[in-house]
Every structure is written in structure tokens, then in C-alpha cells.
Design a protein around this motif. Structure first.
Motif, PDB file in Angstrom:
ATOM      1  N   VAL A 129       0.856  -1.198   0.000  1.00  0.00           N
ATOM      2  CA  VAL A 129       0.000   0.000   0.000  1.00  0.00           C
ATOM      3  C   VAL A 129       0.885   1.238   0.000  1.00  0.00           C
ATOM      4  O   VAL A 129       1.726   1.414   0.883  1.00  0.00           O
ATOM      5  N   ARG A 130       0.653   2.060  -1.024  1.00  0.00           N
ATOM      6  CA  ARG A 130       1.447   3.297  -1.107  1.00  0.00           C
ATOM      7  C   ARG A 130       0.747   4.419  -0.356  1.00  0.00           C
ATOM      8  O   ARG A 130      -0.464   4.558  -0.401  1.00  0.00           O
ATOM      9  N   ARG A 131       1.574   5.213   0.324  1.00  0.00           N
ATOM     10  CA  ARG A 131       1.062   6.410   1.001  1.00  0.00           C
ATOM     11  C   ARG A 131       1.792   7.600   0.394  1.00  0.00           C
ATOM     12  O   ARG A 131       3.007   7.733   0.530  1.00  0.00           O
ATOM     13  N   GLY A 132       1.051   8.446  -0.313  1.00  0.00           N
ATOM     14  CA  GLY A 132       1.657   9.592  -0.999  1.00  0.00           C
ATOM     15  C   GLY A 132       1.847   9.285  -2.466  1.00  0.00           C
ATOM     16  O   GLY A 132       1.922   8.114  -2.868  1.00  0.00           O
ATOM     17  N   SER A 133       1.934  10.343  -3.274  1.00  0.00           N
ATOM     18  CA  SER A 133       2.139  10.100  -4.704  1.00  0.00           C
ATOM     19  C   SER A 133       3.632   9.922  -4.980  1.00  0.00           C
ATOM     20  O   SER A 133       4.477  10.306  -4.169  1.00  0.00           O
ATOM     21  N   LEU A 134       3.929   9.345  -6.133  1.00  0.00           N
ATOM     22  CA  LEU A 134       5.328   9.055  -6.468  1.00  0.00           C
ATOM     23  C   LEU A 134       6.018  10.374  -6.799  1.00  0.00           C
ATOM     24  O   LEU A 134       6.162  10.747  -7.965  1.00  0.00           O
ATOM     25  N   GLY A 159       8.264  12.878  -1.492  1.00  0.00           N
ATOM     26  CA  GLY A 159       8.565  11.496  -1.137  1.00  0.00           C
ATOM     27  C   GLY A 159       7.305  10.685  -0.880  1.00  0.00           C
ATOM     28  O   GLY A 159       6.187  11.218  -0.942  1.00  0.00           O
ATOM     29  N   PHE A 160       7.496   9.389  -0.618  1.00  0.00           N
ATOM     30  CA  PHE A 160       6.343   8.508  -0.373  1.00  0.00           C
ATOM     31  C   PHE A 160       6.766   7.300   0.460  1.00  0.00           C
ATOM     32  O   PHE A 160       7.966   7.045   0.633  1.00  0.00           O
ATOM     33  N   PHE A 161       5.755   6.610   0.974  1.00  0.00           N
ATOM     34  CA  PHE A 161       5.982   5.350   1.689  1.00  0.00           C
ATOM     35  C   PHE A 161       5.355   4.211   0.904  1.00  0.00           C
ATOM     36  O   PHE A 161       4.325   4.396   0.262  1.00  0.00           O
ATOM     37  N   GLN A 162       5.929   3.046   1.026  1.00  0.00           N
ATOM     38  CA  GLN A 162       5.248   1.814   0.597  1.00  0.00           C
ATOM     39  C   GLN A 162       5.205   0.903   1.810  1.00  0.00           C
ATOM     40  O   GLN A 162       6.251   0.562   2.367  1.00  0.00           O
ATOM     41  N   ASP A 169      -8.260  -3.710   6.746  1.00  0.00           N
ATOM     42  CA  ASP A 169      -8.206  -3.106   5.420  1.00  0.00           C
ATOM     43  C   ASP A 169      -6.915  -2.286   5.294  1.00  0.00           C
ATOM     44  O   ASP A 169      -6.893  -1.100   5.631  1.00  0.00           O
ATOM     45  N   PRO A 170      -5.823  -2.916   4.822  1.00  0.00           N
ATOM     46  CA  PRO A 170      -4.540  -2.207   4.761  1.00  0.00           C
ATOM     47  C   PRO A 170      -4.582  -0.900   3.975  1.00  0.00           C
ATOM     48  O   PRO A 170      -3.783   0.008   4.230  1.00  0.00           O
ATOM     49  N   SER A 171      -5.532  -0.796   3.026  1.00  0.00           N
ATOM     50  CA  SER A 171      -5.533   0.405   2.165  1.00  0.00           C
ATOM     51  C   SER A 171      -5.754   1.685   2.972  1.00  0.00           C
ATOM     52  O   SER A 171      -5.470   2.780   2.499  1.00  0.00           O
ATOM     53  N   ILE A 172      -6.228   1.524   4.192  1.00  0.00           N
ATOM     54  CA  ILE A 172      -6.483   2.697   5.034  1.00  0.00           C
ATOM     55  C   ILE A 172      -5.201   3.519   5.249  1.00  0.00           C
ATOM     56  O   ILE A 172      -5.232   4.732   5.451  1.00  0.00           O
ATOM     57  N   LEU A 173      -4.055   2.845   5.155  1.00  0.00           N
ATOM     58  CA  LEU A 173      -2.783   3.561   5.370  1.00  0.00           C
ATOM     59  C   LEU A 173      -2.469   4.565   4.265  1.00  0.00           C
ATOM     60  O   LEU A 173      -1.590   5.412   4.413  1.00  0.00           O
ATOM     61  N   SER A 174      -3.191   4.480   3.169  1.00  0.00           N
ATOM     62  CA  SER A 174      -2.920   5.445   2.091  1.00  0.00           C
ATOM     63  C   SER A 174      -3.594   6.795   2.368  1.00  0.00           C
ATOM     64  O   SER A 174      -3.328   7.778   1.673  1.00  0.00           O
ATOM     65  N   ASP A 175      -4.434   6.840   3.371  1.00  0.00           N
ATOM     66  CA  ASP A 175      -5.170   8.075   3.674  1.00  0.00           C
ATOM     67  C   ASP A 175      -4.245   9.096   4.344  1.00  0.00           C
ATOM     68  O   ASP A 175      -3.967   9.022   5.547  1.00  0.00           O
TER      69      ASP A 175
END
Ligand SMILES: Cc1cc2nc3c(=O)[nH]c(=O)nc-3n(C[C@H](O)[C@H](O)[C@H](O)COP(=O)(O)OP(=O)(O)OC[C@H]3O[C@@H](n4cnc5c(N)ncnc54)[C@H](O)[C@@H]3O)c2cc1C
Length: 426
Positions: free
Chosen positions: A353-358, A363-366, A402-408
Motif C-alpha cells: 500500500v502506497r502512502r503519498g504520490s510518487l 517522497g512517499f511510503f510503501q 483493510d490495509p488500504s487505510i494507510l494510504s489516507d
């Protein structure tokens, strides 16, 4: 026969930090470090970075000055190879036949670069990188080189490409896998880093490997590399070749001595002790049990070598009060203007799950998940304050329905502490 309370095999990061730790905890003991290198313990990290491009002095590589070892009564035998280990009689044998007995032993023998055996692999101009001398050879060769080919698109290969681009050389990476860094990171991050390198002038030839290093014979009879033939039929001009295709752990000594070795790593428990009481292993060569991840891991990173060394040294001294290695594995890499930090075990994942745009600037997290549990995080160009929060989520090993929550990104990372509970409540 000479006897020491503590003998450490290998004078790398793990071996040196174990020695520092032993000396602190047991000031009166006799302590010997044996290394086959001609140097006091040093840091390999700058060898593919600032040291290679001439931005860091040689003296800065060394962990401590000679006086420190003398003052701390840490004896160091340089240029000596330990050829065998007798665990029942607690003796090590050196290359010239002498024997040294010990009460406790640490195997911190690290690893050596994997070699390529193809036509031309013995040519002048073909290099590996592990030691100061290797880095010096690369630096000297690059002073007159035109184009550089790097075989292997892992972290060492990408860092070498970064260094050679900074030095102004046309640089090509040949990577056997479908894209750079594919053994380490998720596909999206790898492709993004690959594109970034390409934008910065690095040629990337993925999906093929070196088949032959082609020679050019000089008038003096010197046989020097001039190009690399690849398995897809291509040919890359290269007046020098740097190979970075991984390491083989130096665990033969341990396996010959009857110690348990699994996939190249010396197997140790959470206290970094082998099945033989008083014999420990640490750093790149150790396959250690991580209570945090509930499995054995072998990790080839700076922080793990240091942390292992410190803990192994302490545990060799304290007897029953041994502590477990509970640190979360961390590594960092600098590739041109990219600062990559990763925490956790990157090898086990069924979802990313990515957090932030590339984005290069922000920067961003995966986040890497396995069965809903966060196993690792990769941070690209993120600030320390944020990285620390992400690292804490991994060390807490939170579960997320729901791991996708980390993208918020509207939610602070701290609000995810508590995993499933936090996901429900917010
Ligand atoms: C060029 C380079 C760049 C790196 N960059 C990064 C980075 O950016 N980030 C990161 O996290 N990690 C990085 N690393 C990895 C990190 O440096 C290693 O994980 C760390 O050095 C491992 O330390 P160690 O003490 O376990 O092993 P080593 O450093 O390999 O030390 C083991 C020592 O034991 C000696 N030895 C082995 N067998 C014997 C024997 N039989 N007798 C006597 N001596 C013996 C070896 O010669 C060696 O000196 C890099 C590594 C390299 C090579």
C-alpha cells in the motif's frame, strides 16, 4: 598455545562492535579480533558512495584509531585467516598453523562478493566491490575510463551507477530480472527508481545478463575489457565493468566445524548464540531468530551488523542475563538524490500500500503487508519525523483488516497505532 577469554573472527562492523561491547562489560578480560584484511575495522557503506567519488577521506572510514584498541586492550591480528575451528576443544587454527584457544567465540565473518565465471571474467578492467582496496581500484580505473557497465541492478549496482554518473561517465546497468532492485523492493517503487535513473542518464538493460566480457589487446599485451556481450545478443561498450550481484556468506568455517548452517547463514537463536554454548554469530553471516517476526532472518545491512555486534558482545559476557535481538531490521541507500530507508522484513508480502504520490520532492511510503499485518515499510525521500512513525507501526506489527487505510494522508500515521482497532474507530 595462546588463550583468550573472547575471540572474534572477523574485524568488520559486527566484530568490532562486539569487541567494543565486551570491553565495556568485562574490562579485565583478554580479547582478540582476527581479520584477514590489512586494516583496522572500517565502514564499507561509503565505499560505493562518497569515498568512491573522492568526497570522503580514507581516515574517515575507520571506526576507531589504533590508539583506541591499544588503550582498550583489544588485540587485533591483521592479515590472518582462520582456517579451522574445533568447537569441542574450543580452538581456532590460523593459516600459518598456530592455534588459539578461547572461552567464548563470535563468528562475524561477513560475506564475499559472488563471482561471475564467463568468458573474459579475468580481464583487466573487471571489478568487484567489498573492501577499501576494491573501491580504490574502481576509483583509479574510473579516472581513465570512458564508459562503465555495471552488472547487477541491486542496491550496490544502483549506488555504483549513481557514483559513476556523478563522475560523468556514460553508465549502463545490466540486470537479469525484469527491472532494477526486483529482489528487494515492490514493483512500483522499483520501476519508479529505474525511470529516475534513466532520466539521469543511466542506461538500464533489464531482462538480460552478461554473457562475455570482450577483450581489447593493447600493444603491451595487456588484455582489457572493451565491451560486454549480453544474453539477448546486445553489446555494450565498457572500458570498465563493476560487478555487484550479491554476496555469499563466509560460513564454511562454521559448517565444517559442525555448526548448523542454513542457506549460507550460521544459525543462531534470539540471543545470537549457536547450538554450541558460548559460540555466537553476528552480522551478514548470521541467520538469527527474530522474536519480533517469529522467524529466522539473515540480513546484510549496516544497522543489523552494528546492533548484532553490540548485543552478541554483551551476551557473550553476561551469562544468564542474555537479551534477545528485538531491533527492527533497517537499511538505507543513497542513489543520486534519492534517500531510501526501509524497516522490517521486506521478503514476505502479499500486498503493498502506497502512502503519498510518487513524488521526488515530497517522497512517499510503501507499506508491505502479509495477511493484513504490516511487515515492512519503504520510505523514499521522507523526513525523519515521518519515517519514525512509520517504523513504529512496523515494530508494533499492527494488523489491519483493510490495509488500504494507510494510504489516507489526511490521517497522521500515529493514528494507526492500534491497527484493527484504530481502523474501526477513526
Ligand atoms: C560497498 C558497500 C556498500 C554498502 N552500503 C550499505 C548501505 O548503504 N546501507 C546498509 O544498510 N548496508 C550497506 N552495506 C552493507 C554493510 O556494510 C554490511 O552489512 C556490513 O558491513 C556487514 O558487516 P559484518 O561485520 O557482518 O561483515 P563484514 O564487513 O564482511 O566483515 C567480516 C570480516 O571478516 C573477515 N573474515 C572472513 N572470514 C575470515 C576468516 N576465515 N579469517 C579471518 N577473517 C575473516 C572478512 O574479510 C571481513 O573483514 C554495504 C556494503 C558494501 C560492501
Amino acid at each position: 598455545m595462546q588463550h583468550f577469554d573472547y575471540v572474534i573472527l572477523g574485524g568488520g562492523l559486527a566484530g568490532a562492535h562486539a569487541a567494543f561491547s565486551i570491553r565495556k562489560k568485562d574490562p579485565q578480560s583478554s580479547l582478540l579480533v582476527i581479520t584477514n584484511e590489512p586494516h583496522l575495522p572500517y565502514d564499507r557503506v561509503p565505499l560505493s558512495k562518497d569515498y568512491l567519488i573522492g568526497k570522503l577521506d580514507r581516515q574517515k572510514l575507520f571506526l576507531r584509531k589504533e590508539e583506541f584498541y591499544r588503550g582498550s586492550k583489544i588485540e587485533i591480528l591483521l592479515r590472518r585467516v582462520v582456517t579451522s575451528l574445533d568447537v569441542s576443544n574450543r580452538i581456532v587454527v590460523l593459516d600459518e598453523g598456530s592455534e588459539i584457544s578461547f572461552r567464548k567465540l563470535l563468528l562475524a565473518t561477513g560475506g564475499r562478493p559472488k563471482r561471475i565465471l564467463i568468458l573474459g571474467s579475468d580481464l583487466d578492467g573487471v571489478y568487484y566491490l567489498r573492501t577499501i582496496e576494491d573501491s580504490d581500484r574502481l576509483k583509479a580505473a574510473s579516472a581513465t575510463a570512458k564508459d562503465v557497465a555495471i552488472i547487477g541492478g541491486g542496491f550496490i549496482g544502483c549506488e555504483l551507477a549513481s557514483a559513476f554518473r556523478k563522475l560523468g561517465h556514460p553508465t549502463t546497468i545490466v540486470e537479469m530480472g525484469p527491472y532494477l532492485l526486483n529482489m528487494a523492493l515492490d514493483e512500483e517503487t522499483c520501476l519508479w527508481i529505474g525511470n529516475y535513473l534513466k532520466e539521469n542518464g543511466v542506461e538500464v538493460k533489464a531482462g538480460s545478463s552478461a554473457q562475455e566480457f570482450v577483450a581489447r589487446e593493447s600493444e603491451t599485451g595487456e588484455r582489457r575489457v572493451q565491451s560486454v556481450r549480453t544474453t539477448d545478443g546486445g553489446e555494450i561498450p565498457a572500458s570498465m565493468v563493476a560487478i555487484g550481484i550479491g554476496i555469499s556468506p563466509n560460513s564454511e568455517l562454521a559448517s565444517k566445524a559442525g555448526l548448523k548452517v542454513d542457506r549460507g547463514g550460521v544459525v543462531v537463536n534470539e540471543h545470537l548464540e549457536t547450538e554450541v554454548e558460548g559460540i555466537f554469530s553476528a552480522g551478514d553471516v548470521a541467520r538469527f531468530f527474530s522474536p519480533l517476526f517469529e522467524r529466522h532472518l539473515r540480513v546484510e545491512h549496516y544497522d543489523v551488523a552494528v546492533g548484532h555486534g553490540m548485543l552478541a558482545g554483551e551476551n557473550m559476557v553476561v551469562g544468564d542475563q542474555r537479551r534477545s535481538y528485538r531491533d527492527i531490521p533497517h537499511f538505507f541507500s543513497y542513489i543520486l538524490d534519492l534517500k531510501i530507508n526501509a524497516y522490517g522484513d521486506l521478503t514476505l508480502r502479499d500486498r503493498v500500500v502506497r502512502r503519498g504520490s510518487l513524488d521526488m520532492e515530497k517522497g512517499f511510503f510503501q507499506f508491505y503487508f502479509n495477511k493484513g499485518r504490516v511487515e515492512a515499510v519503504v520510505a523514499v525521500n521522507k523526513k525523519w519525523e515521518e519515517i519514525r512513525k512509520a517504523r513504529d507501526l512496523v515494530s508494533l506489527r499492527e494488523d489491519f483488516p483493510d490495509p488500504s487505510i494507510l494510504s489516507d494522508e489526511t490521517r497522521d500515521l500515529v493514528s494507526f497505532v492500534g491497527g484493527a482497532e484504530a481502523s474501526r474507530n477513526k
